[in-house]
Design a protein around this motif. Structure first.
Motif, PDB file in Angstrom:
ATOM      1  N   HIS A 143       3.652   2.733  -3.811  1.00 48.02           N
ATOM      2  CA  HIS A 143       3.877   2.913  -2.499  1.00 48.02           C
ATOM      3  C   HIS A 143       2.443   3.402  -1.205  1.00 48.02           C
ATOM      4  CE1 HIS A 143       7.231   6.321  -3.382  1.00 48.02           C
ATOM      5  NE2 HIS A 143       6.491   5.901  -4.130  1.00 48.02           N
ATOM      6  N   ASP A 146       2.550   1.429   1.844  1.00 46.19           N
ATOM      7  CA  ASP A 146       2.460   2.341   3.063  1.00 46.19           C
ATOM      8  C   ASP A 146       1.986   3.711   3.307  1.00 46.19           C
ATOM      9  OD1 ASP A 146       5.574   1.161   3.581  1.00 46.19           O
ATOM     10  OD2 ASP A 146       6.101   2.268   1.328  1.00 46.19           O
ATOM     11  N   PHE A 193       8.344   1.517   1.214  1.00 40.65           N
ATOM     12  CA  PHE A 193       9.564   0.518   2.521  1.00 40.65           C
ATOM     13  C   PHE A 193       8.521  -0.535   2.826  1.00 40.65           C
ATOM     14  CE2 PHE A 193       9.221  -0.619   6.700  1.00 40.65           C
ATOM     15  CZ  PHE A 193      10.928  -0.723   6.723  1.00 40.65           C
ATOM     16  N   LEU A 194       6.952  -0.854   2.642  1.00 41.32           N
ATOM     17  CA  LEU A 194       6.312  -1.592   3.150  1.00 41.32           C
ATOM     18  C   LEU A 194       6.152  -2.430   1.037  1.00 41.32           C
ATOM     19  CD1 LEU A 194       3.853  -1.100   5.627  1.00 41.32           C
ATOM     20  CD2 LEU A 194       5.635  -2.865   5.219  1.00 41.32           C
TER      21      LEU A 194
END
Length: 279
Positions: A143, A146, A193-194
């Motif tokens: 993560h 993000d 997400f990224l």
């Protein structure tokens, strides 16, 4: 950096912040420093080069303070608090100069300036990543892009308040508030997400325009401290010497770079070299 250069930088930054860059003359700076114009030009080629050196000096001070966080005998979460509070303190210290620079649009960002900006961004990401892993564990690695973007946005918002509103905030209290919000962010993480390659400056270089010979030489000097292989050291020495020339020879560089292939320890420098040369 010499004591005279530091004196000129610090006095000039005060004058620029108070009177503006364009309204401050070299004579004003030398008068404030108690030196001659000749002494000024022995240290800086021009007022523009001085402005660049001020930016470089302040950036180095910030990075040095943040790099020293590991020396504090506190727990990992307190180090994360220090990471944020130091940024706010340094920004506040030079907020008038930063505001002047933004308002007057002095010394437009060039290749060298972008090199410093990119280097700062990358080092900040690396330090913040290490601190976040220390606090929340290896499981948040997926993560990280993000988290870095989210925290960057939060920090930027408070920096704007410090610079534009000139509010004197409780920087330690603000840092603790942000760490508490980070706790909440981490608890709410689900699917990433990224991807890391989508984040400019995160374990990569955004483009060859952000790389300078000065950055490469510095990276090579640091890399040589980690290497014991004589062949690699010789290749790095040749590359460093070639980059220090006013006009480097690309065939020499590419020849030496081939010796760095297939070595994990040289991967980052080799990537930067290829981007720098447009390979």
């Amino acid at each position: 950096m010499t004591k005279r250069k530091i004196l000129i930088i610090e006095k000039a930054s005060e004058l620029f912040a108070e009177n503006g860059f364009n309204a401050t003359s070299v004579q004003d700076i030398t008068d404030a420093c108690g030196i001659s114009k000749g002494a000024f030009y022995l240290s800086f080629k021009s007022k523009d080069s001085l402005l660049f050196s001020i930016f470089e000096y302040f950036s180095s001070k910030l990075m040095n303070r943040m790099s020293g966080i590991s020396d504090y005998k506190v727990n990992s979460k307190e180090r994360l608090v220090l990471f944020f509070s130091i940024q706010f303190e340094e920004i506040a210290r030079y907020s008038d100069f930063i505001l002047m620079h933004m308002r007057e649009q002095t010394n437009p960002i060039n290749k060298e300036m972008m090199g410093i900006v990119n280097e700062m961004r990358q080092k900040t990401y690396e330090m913040q990543e290490n601190l976040l892993i220390d606090v929340y564990g290896e499981e948040i690695q997926q993560h990280m892009p993000d988290l870095l973007v989210l925290l960057s946005g939060v920090v930027k918002g408070y920096i704007e308040i410090i610079v534009f509103n000139k509010d004197v905030l409780d920087y330690d209290g603000l840092a603790r508030f942000i760490v508490e919000r980070t706790d909440s962010l981490v608890m709410g993480l689900s699917e990433p997400f990224l991807k890391s390659e989508q984040l400019v400056g995160y374990n990569r270089v955004g483009s060859d325009l952000l790389i300078t010979t000065k950055m490469l030489i510095k990276d090579i000097e640091l890399l040589k401290l980690e290497i014991t292989d004589d062949d690699l050291l010789v290749s790095l020495d040749v590359i460093q010497l070639e980059l220090s020339l006013q006009e480097y020879r690309k065939p020499v560089l590419t020849g030496m770079m081939s010796n760095l292939e297939n070595h994990v320890v040289t991967e980052k420098v080799l990537l930067k070299m290829k981007l720098f040369l447009g390979m």
